[in-house]
Design a protein around this motif. Sequence first.
Motif, PDB file in Angstrom:
ATOM      1  N   GLY A 186       2.789   8.473   1.310  1.00  0.00           N
ATOM      2  CA  GLY A 186       3.110   8.081   2.637  1.00  0.00           C
ATOM      3  C   GLY A 186       1.634   7.551   2.833  1.00  0.00           C
ATOM      4  N   THR A 187       1.536   8.621   4.193  1.00  0.00           N
ATOM      5  CA  THR A 187       0.416   8.235   4.264  1.00  0.00           C
ATOM      6  C   THR A 187      -0.987   8.645   4.028  1.00  0.00           C
ATOM      7  OG1 THR A 187       1.258   8.241   7.463  1.00  0.00           O
ATOM      8  CG2 THR A 187      -1.256   8.251   6.734  1.00  0.00           C
ATOM      9  N   ASP A 188      -1.127   9.201   2.881  1.00  0.00           N
ATOM     10  CA  ASP A 188      -1.867   9.775   2.450  1.00  0.00           C
ATOM     11  C   ASP A 188      -2.514   8.875   1.107  1.00  0.00           C
ATOM     12  OD1 ASP A 188      -3.448  11.695   0.275  1.00  0.00           O
ATOM     13  OD2 ASP A 188      -1.960  12.872   0.100  1.00  0.00           O
ATOM     14  N   ILE A 215      -0.582   2.224  10.935  1.00  0.00           N
ATOM     15  CA  ILE A 215      -0.666   3.393  11.359  1.00  0.00           C
ATOM     16  C   ILE A 215      -0.085   4.361  12.047  1.00  0.00           C
ATOM     17  CG2 ILE A 215      -2.913   2.886  11.929  1.00  0.00           C
ATOM     18  CD1 ILE A 215      -3.556   5.214  10.493  1.00  0.00           C
ATOM     19  N   SER A 216       0.199   5.436  12.169  1.00  0.00           N
ATOM     20  CA  SER A 216       0.932   6.164  12.883  1.00  0.00           C
ATOM     21  C   SER A 216      -0.481   6.887  14.298  1.00  0.00           C
ATOM     22  CB  SER A 216       1.613   7.796  12.485  1.00  0.00           C
ATOM     23  OG  SER A 216       0.690   8.319  11.839  1.00  0.00           O
ATOM     24  N   THR A 217      -0.168   6.976  15.020  1.00  0.00           N
ATOM     25  CA  THR A 217      -0.402   7.578  16.417  1.00  0.00           C
ATOM     26  C   THR A 217      -1.340   9.000  16.234  1.00  0.00           C
ATOM     27  OG1 THR A 217       0.810   6.281  17.947  1.00  0.00           O
ATOM     28  CG2 THR A 217      -0.442   8.244  18.751  1.00  0.00           C
ATOM     29  N   VAL A 239       0.745  -1.679   0.109  1.00  0.00           N
ATOM     30  CA  VAL A 239       0.118  -0.098  -0.088  1.00  0.00           C
ATOM     31  C   VAL A 239       0.853   1.822   0.000  1.00  0.00           C
ATOM     32  CG1 VAL A 239      -1.952   1.227   1.174  1.00  0.00           C
ATOM     33  CG2 VAL A 239      -2.163  -1.481   0.937  1.00  0.00           C
ATOM     34  N   THR A 240       1.504   0.811   0.814  1.00  0.00           N
ATOM     35  CA  THR A 240       2.240   2.842   0.727  1.00  0.00           C
ATOM     36  C   THR A 240       3.019   2.468   0.172  1.00  0.00           C
ATOM     37  OG1 THR A 240       2.754   1.518   3.848  1.00  0.00           O
ATOM     38  CG2 THR A 240       3.605   4.146   3.686  1.00  0.00           C
ATOM     39  N   GLU A 241       3.747   3.894  -0.223  1.00  0.00           N
ATOM     40  CA  GLU A 241       4.758   4.393  -1.467  1.00  0.00           C
ATOM     41  C   GLU A 241       5.122   5.609  -0.636  1.00  0.00           C
ATOM     42  OE1 GLU A 241       2.433   5.567  -5.555  1.00  0.00           O
ATOM     43  OE2 GLU A 241       1.911   3.528  -5.103  1.00  0.00           O
ATOM     44  N   ILE A 267       6.605   1.242  -0.958  1.00  0.00           N
ATOM     45  CA  ILE A 267       7.955   1.406  -0.215  1.00  0.00           C
ATOM     46  C   ILE A 267       7.178   0.183   1.225  1.00  0.00           C
ATOM     47  CG2 ILE A 267       7.272   3.279   0.362  1.00  0.00           C
ATOM     48  CD1 ILE A 267      10.931   3.269   0.977  1.00  0.00           C
ATOM     49  N   TRP A 268       8.391  -0.083   2.365  1.00  0.00           N
ATOM     50  CA  TRP A 268       7.829  -0.800   3.380  1.00  0.00           C
ATOM     51  C   TRP A 268       7.085  -2.221   2.757  1.00  0.00           C
ATOM     52  CZ3 TRP A 268      11.353   1.280   6.761  1.00  0.00           C
ATOM     53  CH2 TRP A 268      11.927   2.551   6.015  1.00  0.00           C
ATOM     54  N   THR A 269       6.988  -2.766   1.829  1.00  0.00           N
ATOM     55  CA  THR A 269       6.850  -3.653   1.608  1.00  0.00           C
ATOM     56  C   THR A 269       7.574  -4.971   1.794  1.00  0.00           C
ATOM     57  OG1 THR A 269       6.470  -3.306  -0.402  1.00  0.00           O
ATOM     58  CG2 THR A 269       5.180  -5.412  -0.523  1.00  0.00           C
TER      59      THR A 269
HETATM   60  C1  LIG Z   1       9.235  -1.240   9.562  1.00  0.00           C
HETATM   61  C2  LIG Z   1       8.324  -0.765   8.774  1.00  0.00           C
HETATM   62  C3  LIG Z   1       6.494  -1.910   8.001  1.00  0.00           C
HETATM   63  C4  LIG Z   1       6.316  -1.723   7.064  1.00  0.00           C
HETATM   64  N1  LIG Z   1       5.537  -2.759   6.596  1.00  0.00           N
HETATM   65  C5  LIG Z   1       4.497  -2.141   5.639  1.00  0.00           C
HETATM   66  C6  LIG Z   1       3.769  -3.154   4.716  1.00  0.00           C
HETATM   67  O1  LIG Z   1       4.049  -3.884   4.497  1.00  0.00           O
HETATM   68  N2  LIG Z   1       3.191  -2.366   3.546  1.00  0.00           N
HETATM   69  C7  LIG Z   1       3.235  -1.230   3.171  1.00  0.00           C
HETATM   70  O2  LIG Z   1       1.996  -1.102   3.114  1.00  0.00           O
HETATM   71  N3  LIG Z   1       3.132  -0.730   4.442  1.00  0.00           N
HETATM   72  C8  LIG Z   1       4.639  -0.708   5.551  1.00  0.00           C
HETATM   73  N4  LIG Z   1       4.945   0.267   6.237  1.00  0.00           N
HETATM   74  C9  LIG Z   1       4.213   1.699   5.985  1.00  0.00           C
HETATM   75  C10 LIG Z   1       3.749   2.341   7.510  1.00  0.00           C
HETATM   76  O3  LIG Z   1       2.417   1.840   7.219  1.00  0.00           O
HETATM   77  C11 LIG Z   1       4.156   3.595   7.732  1.00  0.00           C
HETATM   78  O4  LIG Z   1       4.800   4.155   7.291  1.00  0.00           O
HETATM   79  C12 LIG Z   1       2.880   3.767   8.330  1.00  0.00           C
HETATM   80  O5  LIG Z   1       1.874   4.941   8.054  1.00  0.00           O
HETATM   81  C13 LIG Z   1       3.473   5.227   8.111  1.00  0.00           C
HETATM   82  O6  LIG Z   1       3.823   6.706   6.867  1.00  0.00           O
HETATM   83  P1  LIG Z   1       4.477   7.374   6.340  1.00  0.00           P
HETATM   84  O7  LIG Z   1       6.072   6.594   6.580  1.00  0.00           O
HETATM   85  O8  LIG Z   1       4.791   7.427   4.590  1.00  0.00           O
HETATM   86  O9  LIG Z   1       5.108   8.299   7.159  1.00  0.00           O
HETATM   87  P2  LIG Z   1       3.884   9.705   6.723  1.00  0.00           P
HETATM   88  O10 LIG Z   1       3.361   9.925   6.449  1.00  0.00           O
HETATM   89  O11 LIG Z   1       5.096   9.997   5.846  1.00  0.00           O
HETATM   90  O12 LIG Z   1       3.708  10.496   7.872  1.00  0.00           O
HETATM   91  C14 LIG Z   1       5.252  10.715   8.780  1.00  0.00           C
HETATM   92  C15 LIG Z   1       4.962  11.632   9.937  1.00  0.00           C
HETATM   93  O13 LIG Z   1       3.585  12.769   9.730  1.00  0.00           O
HETATM   94  C16 LIG Z   1       2.932  12.769  10.639  1.00  0.00           C
HETATM   95  N5  LIG Z   1       1.794  12.723  10.162  1.00  0.00           N
HETATM   96  C17 LIG Z   1       1.561  12.869   8.508  1.00  0.00           C
HETATM   97  N6  LIG Z   1      -0.026  12.999   8.316  1.00  0.00           N
HETATM   98  C18 LIG Z   1       0.225  14.056   9.309  1.00  0.00           C
HETATM   99  C19 LIG Z   1      -1.018  14.812   9.404  1.00  0.00           C
HETATM  100  N7  LIG Z   1      -2.486  15.020   8.627  1.00  0.00           N
HETATM  101  N8  LIG Z   1      -1.153  15.001  10.891  1.00  0.00           N
HETATM  102  C20 LIG Z   1      -0.296  15.317  11.360  1.00  0.00           C
HETATM  103  N9  LIG Z   1      -0.045  14.201  11.920  1.00  0.00           N
HETATM  104  C21 LIG Z   1       1.065  13.378  10.130  1.00  0.00           C
HETATM  105  C22 LIG Z   1       2.850  11.072  10.727  1.00  0.00           C
HETATM  106  O14 LIG Z   1       1.597  10.457  11.812  1.00  0.00           O
HETATM  107  C23 LIG Z   1       4.189  10.533  10.695  1.00  0.00           C
HETATM  108  O15 LIG Z   1       4.890  10.513  11.997  1.00  0.00           O
HETATM  109  C24 LIG Z   1       5.636  -0.063   7.123  1.00  0.00           C
HETATM  110  C25 LIG Z   1       6.162   0.811   8.072  1.00  0.00           C
HETATM  111  C26 LIG Z   1       7.658   0.231   8.480  1.00  0.00           C
HETATM  112  C27 LIG Z   1       8.620   1.775   9.206  1.00  0.00           C
END
Ligand SMILES: Cc1cc2nc3c(=O)[nH]c(=O)nc-3n(C[C@H](O)[C@H](O)[C@H](O)COP(=O)(O)OP(=O)(O)OC[C@H]3O[C@@H](n4cnc5c(N)ncnc54)[C@H](O)[C@@H]3O)c2cc1C
Length: 389
Positions: free
Chosen positions: A134-136, A369-371, A128-130, A158-160
Amino acid sequence: MAATVSDREPDEIASIREAVRALCAKFPGEYWRALDRERGYPTEFVEALTKAGFLAALIPEEYGGSGLTMRAAIGIMEEIQANGCNGAACHAQMYVMGTVLRHGSPAQKARFLPLIARGELRLQAFGVTEPTSGTDTLSLRTTAVRDGSEYVVNGQKIWTSRIEHSDLMLLLARTTPREQAKKRTEGLSVFLLDLREAKGLTIRPIRTMMNHATTEVFFDDVRVPAENLIGEEGQGFRYILSGMNAERILIAAECIGDAKWFIAKASSYANERVVFGREIGKNQGVQFPIARAYAQMRAAELMVQEAAALYEAGRDCGAEANMAKLLAADASWAAADMCVQTFGGFGFAEEFDVERKFRETRLYQVAPISTNLILSYLAEHVLGLPRSY
Ligand SMILES: Cc1cc2nc3c(=O)[nH]c(=O)nc-3n(C[C@H](O)[C@H](O)[C@H](O)COP(=O)(O)OP(=O)(O)OC[C@H]3O[C@@H](n4cnc5c(N)ncnc54)[C@H](O)[C@@H]3O)c2cc1C
């Protein structure tokens, strides 16, 4: 460990927990430490869990799974962590199949689920993640373009995690350009990509602070048969969202297991370690943080149970699953910090496993998903506050 919710569970779940404990006893700290050093995959551990049927807990019996409840499944994941092991190596095998189960066609279910249940097919990678979105998730850029009886995929994830230890991957890609989609949430589709035959994939491992088989994946004209599209084209975002509650509840249970491990470890160390001629646990400055971590874990555990009960009843559990993940991840991180402090210098020594588990449990403040994003969800969808992003 003092009383917890698990003491009041039905006998069936209690005996599952006991069986998981017995299995985990064969994989002690030395096993995990050796893998951690070389960033190796716990193949034997995952095979043992698979053979015992634990990873097929949520697959219905009609497809050869164990057909267990969510509360039984959380018992499995929690025990793995509470016994010093790491379910992150394979937890997705338990829940990624849910997308096929809920949204796949009868033919797809008959074709894949029995093999997944038997462990002959590993479906524990999901992309899912690219890097740019990121989270979007709705901004993801990987595309799948229909070409006759196939889709052609281009882009990057990324993070697959676990893709190098998986036969299939659940992939979310854009099938309709964002500006042409009828709704903001439409235009993404879910595919089951067979990694054993896919051509045009490049996988690059990412070395992380803990031992987690995660990677970045590049798609260069990767062809997927159209029959591997899950559900309706364009509805993939909805399908992925519908699987998130199970993922959050199970990972919350892992955090509860981690918290229990840290609390048990700290309690026994505080009872044994003698400084100034007495056990360090006699000092309130040492025992209060352990007691606080325990209270925090118990509160989070109740929310995990609440979310699981609603999930089992088929009721909406979005808020509870999110809160369970938030509170359990906070509880495990607080317990981890407390445990390092209780151990003093030895908290940093590899041989006690505390520093390893500390690094491992930190992940759950960020993934899946982040806090912050959970807090935004609660603010907007539960409390009716304005959307902040
Ligand atoms: C070890 C590991 C394994 C993973 N495995 C998988 C997997 O198997 N498949 C997969 O698809 N993904 C995977 N992930 C991805 C993971 O789901 C994402 O890292 C996570 O959802 C956060 O996305 P991001 O890293 O892109 O952070 P970003 O979206 O770049 O966010 C960075 C920071 O900004 C904060 N933030 C962003 N937007 C807002 C907002 N609007 N309001 C407040 N705060 C905000 C976030 O909370 C975060 O702290 C993995 C990640 C890790 C580190």
